[in-house]
Design an enzyme around this catalytic site. Structure first.
Site, PDB file in Angstrom:
ATOM      1  N   SER A 234       0.843  -1.191   0.000  1.00 53.27           N
ATOM      2  CA  SER A 234       0.000   0.000   0.000  1.00 53.27           C
ATOM      3  C   SER A 234       0.877   1.238   0.000  1.00 53.27           C
ATOM      4  O   SER A 234       1.964   1.235   0.579  1.00 53.27           O
ATOM      5  CB  SER A 234      -0.903  -0.015   1.235  1.00 53.27           C
ATOM      6  OG  SER A 234      -0.491   0.967   2.164  1.00 53.27           O
ATOM      7  N   LYS A 235       0.383   2.257  -0.664  1.00 55.17           N
ATOM      8  CA  LYS A 235       1.251   3.423  -0.819  1.00 55.17           C
ATOM      9  C   LYS A 235       1.427   4.182   0.487  1.00 55.17           C
ATOM     10  O   LYS A 235       2.375   4.942   0.636  1.00 55.17           O
ATOM     11  CB  LYS A 235       0.776   4.333  -1.950  1.00 55.17           C
ATOM     12  CG  LYS A 235      -0.449   5.134  -1.694  1.00 55.17           C
ATOM     13  CD  LYS A 235      -0.619   6.123  -2.856  1.00 55.17           C
ATOM     14  CE  LYS A 235      -1.970   6.783  -2.786  1.00 55.17           C
ATOM     15  NZ  LYS A 235      -2.203   7.695  -3.890  1.00 55.17           N
ATOM     16  N   ARG A 236       0.539   3.964   1.430  1.00 53.95           N
ATOM     17  CA  ARG A 236       0.714   4.628   2.726  1.00 53.95           C
ATOM     18  C   ARG A 236       1.779   3.930   3.565  1.00 53.95           C
ATOM     19  O   ARG A 236       2.474   4.542   4.337  1.00 53.95           O
ATOM     20  CB  ARG A 236      -0.608   4.655   3.500  1.00 53.95           C
ATOM     21  CG  ARG A 236      -1.457   5.851   3.170  1.00 53.95           C
ATOM     22  CD  ARG A 236      -2.816   5.751   3.816  1.00 53.95           C
ATOM     23  NE  ARG A 236      -3.512   4.524   3.423  1.00 53.95           N
ATOM     24  CZ  ARG A 236      -4.108   4.347   2.252  1.00 53.95           C
ATOM     25  NH1 ARG A 236      -4.093   5.307   1.358  1.00 53.95           N
ATOM     26  NH2 ARG A 236      -4.720   3.216   1.968  1.00 53.95           N
ATOM     27  N   ARG A 237       1.916   2.627   3.386  1.00 51.46           N
ATOM     28  CA  ARG A 237       2.781   1.870   4.272  1.00 51.46           C
ATOM     29  C   ARG A 237       4.104   1.471   3.603  1.00 51.46           C
ATOM     30  O   ARG A 237       5.136   1.435   4.239  1.00 51.46           O
ATOM     31  CB  ARG A 237       2.014   0.613   4.681  1.00 51.46           C
ATOM     32  CG  ARG A 237       2.639  -0.216   5.756  1.00 51.46           C
ATOM     33  CD  ARG A 237       1.744  -1.403   6.063  1.00 51.46           C
ATOM     34  NE  ARG A 237       1.252  -2.042   4.862  1.00 51.46           N
ATOM     35  CZ  ARG A 237       0.004  -2.469   4.698  1.00 51.46           C
ATOM     36  NH1 ARG A 237      -0.890  -2.347   5.646  1.00 51.46           N
ATOM     37  NH2 ARG A 237      -0.372  -3.044   3.568  1.00 51.46           N
TER      38      ARG A 237
END
Ligand code: GLU
Length: 469
Positions: A234-237
């Site tokens: 995921s791009k957040r993580r």
């Protein structure tokens, strides 16, 4: 029948490595089949309609080896809104879709919060089109939808479990599911190769193909890409942007080779293989459907191997963006006029065997181009212990007396200076290295001193000595 595949990214401001993997698989499949690769930008979400994001997709594809001009497109989904609406209208007029004015609350009040999906309340109410009324597809009550999938066999879905899904919103705008199908249809797509995340959409989409009277494509849902905890990247993580890898100094060849190993392997227990071998050997039906682990450590090691395999001249050229800075790569700590190409060429082969990503070139060579080295204080504290001043004094005297300033003589000299003090070469090197380069680790010391030259080396040793007083 000419094979036509498409890569259909939604612009998001960065290019996901999983997307890059799907793009490459489409690309290779098209090439193997003598087919056509189509690029379609799925930009119907107005908030995602930024030209620079599209440009980012084109340049990321270009970097990974899918060159502009060598494929069909880019087409923009937003320019086919008329076709999407016309298809929705056709489905309505043919009785395959109906209008619905239920709110989510209405549905939940009837079905209870546990039940998922729509209960078919408006199926037979005969509602006319109207503001706020969504258009729903009337899914068949019976039968099964069998998806022919090159990676997954024939996943089969019971139609009665598929809800009457929305194909156009209350404001009349068609949803992704429909737009995607209509575009694939009008672009003559024969094979849809995309991420597993879309598998749940597929029976619905196939029903739309059937309802619109066109033979559905062959599907291939390639595995989801996960991190070391088996979570979807995921791009957040996670670090997922291809651009981030590019700017850190991953080589495009290493990257695309690695991406193709996500769920597949070439013959003969090999992992690092020329692209031509991958293009020849890759088979969609050999792709493992299980989640594919994106192992950044492995990718790093891979990249190091690729870097070492470069001819030195290519390595020097590949380092250039980090030596100068670019729009997306920060400039190095030295001024452009301080850079000395000959000195760089002299140490490049030493650096080439030691770095795993190209950005690491900068901390390895900055001591050559800066007037004063950037001192890492922790390294200084570690190296400049008791005895360091004495060692530096002796090294300065011995180096001053050297007739030939070359790596071998420098090494022999410092070895002797150390031995007189009961120090092995490694210990004797540490204060010299930190005084000259500012760090405890780096390129081989004596070659570095040779390239740095007598005057600059001695100046730095003396400056360090002064600091130790
Ligand atoms: N635009 C979709 C996405 O980026 C792709 C849909 C598809 O490949 O069918 O996830």
């Amino acid at each position: 029948m000419t094979v036509r595949v498409r890569f259909a990214p939604s612009p998001t401001g960065m290019f996901h490595v999983g997307g890059a993997r799907s793009a490459l698989q489409n690309w290779i499949f098209a090439k193997q089949q003598g087919g056509v690769f189509v690029l379609r930008i799925e930009d119907t979400d107005a908030a995602r309609n930024r030209p620079e994001w599209t440009e980012g997709i084109l340049s990321a594809l270009d970097w990974i080896g899918i060159a502009r001009g060598s494929y069909e497109g880019p087409y923009f989904q937003s320019s086919y809104a008329g076709e999407h609406r016309a298809a929705a209208q056709r489905l309505y007029e043919g009785g395959r879709a109906y209008y619905c004015d239920c709110t989510r609350e209405d549905v939940q009040a009837r079905t209870g919060p546990q039940q998922r999906g729509y209960d078919g309340f408006c199926r037979d109410r005969g509602l006319e089109p109207g503001d706020g009324r969504a258009l729903r597809f009337r899914t068949p009550d019976e039968g099964e939808t069998v998806v022919v999938d090159l990676v997954r066999g024939e996943p089969t879905f019971e139609n009665k479990l598929i809800e009457d899904f929305v194909i156009a919103r209350g404001d009349g705008s068609p949803v992704f599911l429909l737009a995607n199908v209509v575009d694939d249809m009008s672009m003559g797509i024969t094979h849809v190769i995309r991420a597993e995340e879309h598998l749940p959409n597929t029976p619905k989409q196939q029903l739309l193909w059937d309802a619109l009277g066109v033979k559905p494509p062959i599907w291939a849902h390639v595995p989801v890409v996960v991190n070391e905890k088996r979570q979807k990247l995921s791009k957040r993580r996670d670090k997922v942007a291809l651009e981030a890898y590019r700017d850190e100094g991953y080589l495009a060849d290493a990257m695309r080779n690695y991406l193709m190993l996500l769920g597949w392997a070439p013959s003969g227990d090999r992992e690092i293989v020329p692209w031509s071998v991958i293009e020849e050997e890759f088979r969609l039906d050999e792709v493992n459907p299980s989640p594919a682990f994106f192992d950044e450590k492995k990718l790093r090691a891979f990249n190091g191997d690729y870097i070492r395999a470069l001819p030195v001249a290519d390595f020097v050229e590949a380092c250039r963006p980090w030596l100068t800075g670019t729009e997306t790569i920060a400039p190095p700590p030295w001024q452009p006029e301080e850079f000395d190409p000959a000195a760089f060429a002299a140490v490049a082969p030493l650096a080439q065997t030691r770095i795993a990503v190209l950005s690491e070139i900068v901390p390895n060579v900055d001591f050559l181009f800066l007037a004063d080295p950037l001192i890492d204080e922790a390294a200084w504290a570690k190296a400049m212990k008791e005895g360091a001043a004495d060692l530096l004094d002796a090294a300065i005297v011995a180096f001053e007396a050297l007739e030939s300033w070359d790596a071998e003589s420098l090494k022999a000299t410092l070895e002797a200076v150390g031995a007189e003090r009961g120090l092995k070469l490694g210990k004797a090197q540490a204060p010299v290295r930190v005084a000259v380069t500012g760090r405890t680790v780096g390129l081989p010391l004596f070659e570095s001193l040779e390239v740095l030259g007598r005057d600059r080396t001695l100046t730095r040793l003396r400056a360090a000595r002064v600091r130790l007083v």
